[in-house]
Design an enzyme around this catalytic site. Structure first.
Site, PDB file in Angstrom:
ATOM      1  N   TYR A   1       0.821  -1.215   0.000  1.00 22.84           N
ATOM      2  CA  TYR A   1       0.000   0.000   0.000  1.00 22.84           C
ATOM      3  C   TYR A   1       0.852   1.262   0.000  1.00 22.84           C
ATOM      4  O   TYR A   1       0.503   2.259  -0.614  1.00 22.84           O
ATOM      5  CB  TYR A   1      -0.964  -0.015   1.197  1.00 22.84           C
ATOM      6  CG  TYR A   1      -2.111  -0.956   0.968  1.00 22.84           C
ATOM      7  CD1 TYR A   1      -2.917  -0.826  -0.172  1.00 22.84           C
ATOM      8  CD2 TYR A   1      -2.397  -1.999   1.842  1.00 22.84           C
ATOM      9  CE1 TYR A   1      -3.964  -1.696  -0.407  1.00 22.84           C
ATOM     10  CE2 TYR A   1      -3.434  -2.869   1.617  1.00 22.84           C
ATOM     11  CZ  TYR A   1      -4.218  -2.717   0.487  1.00 22.84           C
ATOM     12  OH  TYR A   1      -5.253  -3.573   0.251  1.00 22.84           O
TER      13      TYR A   1
ATOM     14  N   GLU B   1      -0.533 -30.977  10.489  1.00 19.17           N
ATOM     15  CA  GLU B   1      -1.027 -30.083   9.435  1.00 19.17           C
ATOM     16  C   GLU B   1      -2.290 -29.319   9.844  1.00 19.17           C
ATOM     17  O   GLU B   1      -2.367 -28.107   9.696  1.00 19.17           O
ATOM     18  CB  GLU B   1      -1.311 -30.881   8.144  1.00 19.17           C
ATOM     19  CG  GLU B   1      -1.856 -29.997   7.022  1.00 19.17           C
ATOM     20  CD  GLU B   1      -1.842 -30.678   5.661  1.00 19.17           C
ATOM     21  OE1 GLU B   1      -1.285 -31.791   5.557  1.00 19.17           O
ATOM     22  OE2 GLU B   1      -2.363 -30.094   4.706  1.00 19.17           O
TER      23      GLU B   1
ATOM     24  N   ASP C   1      -1.885 -34.696   6.082  1.00 17.66           N
ATOM     25  CA  ASP C   1      -2.846 -35.404   5.236  1.00 17.66           C
ATOM     26  C   ASP C   1      -2.058 -36.288   4.280  1.00 17.66           C
ATOM     27  O   ASP C   1      -0.860 -36.093   4.081  1.00 17.66           O
ATOM     28  CB  ASP C   1      -3.674 -34.419   4.411  1.00 17.66           C
ATOM     29  CG  ASP C   1      -4.723 -33.679   5.248  1.00 17.66           C
ATOM     30  OD1 ASP C   1      -5.068 -34.189   6.340  1.00 17.66           O
ATOM     31  OD2 ASP C   1      -5.184 -32.610   4.802  1.00 17.66           O
TER      32      ASP C   1
END
Lengths: 694, 366
Positions: free
Chosen positions: B100, B199, B251
């Site tokens: 910004y 995770e 996973d």
């Protein structure tokens, strides 16, 4: 018994007329509620345009649609023009006779070849709402306007008149209307937006009638206005006699029976175009008909033999009888510049290319093809281009896929011109609209619906040729645009970014800002030309500036050349660099040697043009090192242009003489000054690549 | 003790070298340039001495002959100036804030946040400094940790705070700050046998609820998907400074394999600092491709993106060893993937009572 038979016959007739309408409403254009409204508008507007053209009046047309009963789909349609008006005694004839105007037999280019005319609207209104059509007509020689309600007596196939009267016709501003016609009718119909709508019909009409001022007030009260972009009326179209190549047996038979000529030779000579007295004799000889035979007493097999001679199937000395082509001055093309203006008026875009092909003849019928292409940011880039089809200045809105004009567009591989097209077939995709106009004395449709043009190899070829030339123009434009973007980027790079890098890096390291010349030369390593073409509101001229930057490490010398619309009547002003004419529309400046880092600017203005006539200037160069932003002058092409010019000049002189001799021998009721300001159709210009990008 | 940080002076000098390259080129009458390593999987190689993957010798030169790369150079200069200003005024900003702030940089303005993130990484790679040296903070927050480990963190007032990540925290654990270098965090003591990185938040919370950390004497770290740099850095520090094994529980899908690679071998985007971020001793615990079959886990079909990712992994040098090749090929053959929470098929305690003990037993940790 006789009474019964008569009554039955009468009944039959009554059934016949309303049934005729009912049975044929699909080809009369009244087969759906939305189409009926478009057809009604079309009949009224076509009549207005034709009447204005005939009376040499610049048309002002206003169409208003009001919803009367939304649930029952009742709509009121009001159309108003500033045409000559209709004398009171003729109103009933114009509005009340179902079949048909005299124009059915005239061979000339007219809008009215389509539809059954305004009578159909009167009948449709009456059949669907039981209402009569209100007509207000004012002719110039009377002080007040005639008003009348017109209905149809289906029993007698005749108009009925009620509420006849007279009134002063005041305009909204209180002044009196000099002449014009207003029609108000109520019908069962539906107003719809989109590709097939009254709006689209009027928009398309305004494109091909740039001399018309059209206002449309839609049911929501929104006012759409397409202003007039030229004060020039279309050329007055002349009727021509039929040409032997385009005649059918029945017509020939009828012409013979109706003829009052005493000899076949004079019959042929007088009633057909393209037949000299010598050719008339040869045709008769080929057909085995005596020259002195009386047309009225011709036998069917003689007529058939004559037709065969017409079509070159009966030979004379082993050769078909040579006939002249029919005259093509009976056609009234819109012409390139006006199509351009028409397109630019309805579609806001930067690139427009148009071309009018020379008139030609197919099967004894003169025809002429005109095309236009508009390309730019205002339109959707991922949709098929908009196809705008016209026959004799009338928009064709239905059956796009089955139309010869569409097929011609589809047969072009548009990919080579920078447009998307799956498999190189079909309507291309891109932010563009393609316009095709066929002007002809005999437009062949696929069906009575008169919405799609029938197959014709010669016409197809003409349209294709025109498309290919436009495509080349488009490709040139796109390539130029791409180059311009690159040049712009380079300029931003050396003028803004590199200096900023130098300053910032010097500031961070607290060292002096280094000299940039070396870096810039290395980055650009080129000579760059940049041209701007802008309309100057104050001077009413087109201002042009051509800048040449030498970003190389060596001194360079060039001759710059630029295209300009000389043949469109523009003049060059304030050209301080001098230079000389290279060819029509090509100016050249021999520049002094430009040292590394130097810039030279040529400025001039073009006078005598209107806004939008000239928006892009082609810059060419002569010199060894490539110039980015300009094309190397193709000397062969330039030579070709000069030769072409020499030829055209010769032709113009010849044709000028011809015109004079024509006027001497024939009566010509078209005012000569109108004929004079028609520029010659100039298909060649686009071929040469000049003047078409305006 | 190895440290990734540079002093403000070192950082400024390194940044000035980048600027000098551009400046000198202009002085020589050439287009300004910036030289940086190629940052793709084709230019990472195993560094034997460090035990991680690092960028190879391929260099690319960004020169100002096209508008796009010239703008990149100009932006780099603005960023350098901005960083110097922050160093001088003792401020820091997030990458998003810098994006910004660039609104006022005129021609040097970024056109997307991605662009500013990439440029910050470019500068890290070229200068071999860290973005922490640049006073640039990432947007993503660090991990959560729970377990009997004690560290001290310097708070905003500059005081050291001693924190035990089991006794001094609530159920959400200790939040890892974005800067975990020594000036900010010191590792004090611990009583754990190993560290388990997890995770998903759901699984992290499941293990805490089941008291797994105390039962098995370990510390749990929630990775929050692709782990932030500070998460990888603190795993690395704990593993190295305390000599603790790290096991990674994810996973069973192609994206988890990549998460593991970034923890153990180094991520492609940050290969310039792999030696600070990667934990070469970390072990992949599960879900493995064979777990899907062995435990008959509820699974989903591989999407075409999954398949493409697996195929790309086959040619990724980080997965070049036999075990990974087998795992990847097996998953391709199965055409299936499974989430760690699919273990709940056998009840909420299955993961802590059966699955993890069996897995840890294989590693000799249970």
């Amino acid at each position: 018994m006789a009474g019964t038979a008569e009554r039955m016959a009468k009944n039959q007739k009554q059934v016949a007329i309303s049934e005729f309408f009912e049975k044929n409403k699909h080809f009369l254009g009244f087969d759906s509620l939305t189409r009926s409204l478009i057809t009604a508008v079309k009949e009224a507007v076509d009549n207005s345009l034709d009447a204005c053209e005939e009376a040499r009046i610049l048309p002002e047309i206003r169409v208003q649609i009001n919803k009367i009963d939304d649930k029952k789909n009742i709509i009121e349609l009001k159309t108003e023009d500033n045409g000559p008006g209709i004398p009171k005694r003729s109103i009933e004839k114009v509005f009340g006779q179902l079949l048909f105007g005299s124009r059915f037999h005239a061979i000339r280019q007219s809008r009215g070849q389509q539809g059954i005319g305004i009578t159909g609207v009167v009948m449709y209104s009456q059949l669907t709402t039981g209402r009569k059509t209100h007509v207000r007509s004012k002719i110039a020689t009377e002080t007040s306007a005639a008003t009348v309600d017109i209905g149809l007596d289906t029993r007698k196939n005749k108009a009925t008149k009620t509420n006849e009267g007279r009134e002063l016709w005041e305009r909204p501003d209180g002044t009196l209307k000099e002449h014009g016609l207003e029609i108000t009718c109520r019908m069962k119909a539906k107003y719809q937006r989109g590709r097939q709508s009254v709006y689209q019909y009027l928009r398309m009409t305004s494109i091909v009638n740039p001399h018309a001022d059209i206002t449309f007030v839609d049911p929501d009260g929104e006012v759409h206005h397409w202003p007039r972009v030229t004060e020039r009326l279309p050329r007055k179209v002349e009727s021509i006699k039929p040409h032997p190549h385009g005649i059918h047996l029945g017509t020939l038979q009828r012409m013979c029976t109706e003829s009052t000529d005493s000899r076949m030779t004079s019959f042929l000579y007088k009633n057909f175009s393209g037949v000299s007295s010598r050719a008339a004799k040869q045709l008769l000889e080929a057909a085995g008909v005596l020259e002195k035979a009386k047309p009225k007493s011709m036998k069917p097999d003689q007529i058939r033999a004559l037709l065969e001679a017409f079509q070159g199937e009966r030979l004379l000395n082993d050769k078909a009888v040579k006939l002249l082509n029919p005259p093509t001055n009976c056609l009234s093309p819109i012409e390139e510049l006006l199509i351009k203006k028409g397109l630019s008026k309805t579609i806001d875009s930067r690139f427009v290319t148009t071309m009018t092909r020379s008139p030609t003849v197919s099967q004894g019928n003169p025809y002429q093809v005109e095309v236009g292409l508009i390309f730019g940011d205002g339109m959707a880039a991922d949709k098929p281009v908009e196809v705008l089809r016209f026959a004799n200045r009338v928009p064709l809105m239905y059956q796009q896929g089955g139309c010869l004009l569409t097929k011609a567009i589809e047969s072009v591989d548009w990919r080579q011109y920078g447009m998307d097209q799956a498999g190189g077939r079909g309507v291309p995709k891109g932010p563009a609209a393609i316009l095709v106009h066929l002007a002809s004395t005999n437009v062949q449709f696929t069906s009575e619906a008169k919405e799609a043009l029938a197959e014709n190899g010669e016409v197809m070829d003409e349209v294709r040729k025109a498309m290919l030339e436009m495509g080349r123009g488009l490709r040139k434009h796109l390539e130029k645009k791409k180059k311009m973007v690159k040049v712009q980027e380079k300029f931003e790079l050396v003028n803004d970014i590199i200096p900023a890098i130098a300053e910032k890096s010097a500031a961070i390291l607290q060292r002096p800002v280094p000299d940039l010349a070396g870096s810039i030369t290395r980055i650009m390593g080129a000579v760059i030309a940049e041209s701007t073409t802008t309309w100057n509101k104050e001077t009413k001229m087109v201002d042009i500036a051509i800048k040449l930057f030498n970003y190389t490490s060596r001194a360079r010398a060039y001759t710059l050349l630029a295209s300009w619309p000389e043949s469109a009547g523009a003049s060059m002003e304030n050209n301080t660099t001098g230079g000389r004419k290279e060819a029509t529309g090509v100016w050249a400046w021999k520049l002094e040697t430009l040292d590394p880092g130097e810039t030279y600017t040529i400025t001039y203005a073009l006078n005598g043009l209107e806004k939008g006539d000239w928006t892009e200037t082609d810059v060419f160069y002569r010199g060894s090192q490539e110039v980015i932003g300009a094309s190397k002058m193709d000397e062969k092409l330039l030579e070709e242009i000069r030769r072409q010019e020499a030829r055209e000049q010769g032709e113009e002189e010849e044709s000028g003489e011809e015109e004079v001799s024509l006027e001497d021998t024939e009566e010509n009721d078209a005012p000569p000054e109108i004929a004079d300001d028609q520029p010659k159709p100039s298909g060649q210009q686009t071929l040469m690549g000049f003047g078409s990008d305006a | 003790m190895m440290s990734a940080s540079h002093t403000p002076e070192e950082t400024k000098i390194a940044l000035h070298e980048v600027v000098t390259e551009m400046y000198d080129k202009i002085v020589k009458g050439e287009p300004p340039t910036m030289t940086l390593p190629v940052r793709t999987k084709n230019n990472i190689g195993f560094d034997k001495s460090l035990g991680v993957y690092k960028y190879g010798k391929k260099r690319s030169i960004r020169d100002a002959t096209s508008l796009g790369s010239a703008k990149q150079l100009l932006r780099a200069l603005y960023v350098v100036e901005f960083i110097e200003e922050m160093i001088n005024t003792n401020k820091s900003s997030t990458l998003r804030e810098m994006y910004y702030i660039s609104e006022s940089w005129g021609l040097g303005k970024f056109s997307s946040q991605n662009e500013s993130n990439n440029l910050a990484e470019d500068l890290e790679v070229v200068t071999k400094c860290l973005r922490e040296d640049f006073k640039l903070r990432p947007e993503e927050d660090g991990a959560r940790m729970i377990g009997n480990i004690t560290l001290q963190e310097r708070n905003r007032r500059g005081e050291w705070m001693r924190i035990n990540a089991r006794d001094d925290v609530g159920d959400s654990g200790y939040g890892v700050p974005y800067n975990v270098e020594e000036e900010k965090i010191e590792l004090l003591e611990h009583d754990v046998k190993f560290i388990m990185a997890i995770e998903t938040g759901g699984m992290f919370d499941r293990l805490i609820e089941n008291g797994f950390d105390e039962a098995y004497n370990c510390a749990l770290v929630h990775l929050k998907g692709q782990p932030a740099r500070s998460t990888r850095r603190i795993l690395k520090r704990m593993s190295e400074e305390w000599d603790l094994p790290v096991v990674v529980f994810l996973d069973g899908d192609p994206w988890s394999f990549r998460i593991f690679a970034s923890i153990a071998y180094g991520a492609i985007k940050t290969a310039h600092i792999s030696e600070y971020l990667a934990t070469p001793t970390a072990t992949y615990l599960g879900i493995t491709s064979d777990d899907i079959e062995a435990y008959d886990l509820p699974s989903d079909d591989l999407s075409s993106r999954d398949v493409d990712a697996l195929k790309a992994e086959l040619s990724d040098p980080r997965f070049a060893d036999a075990w990974w090749q087998e795992q990847i090929n097996m998953m391709l053959e199965l055409g299936k993937k499974a989430e760690q929470q699919s273990l709940a098929k056998y009840g909420l305690d299955f993961v802590t009572d059966t699955y993890l003990p069996e897995k840890l037993n294989d590693l000799g940790l249970a």
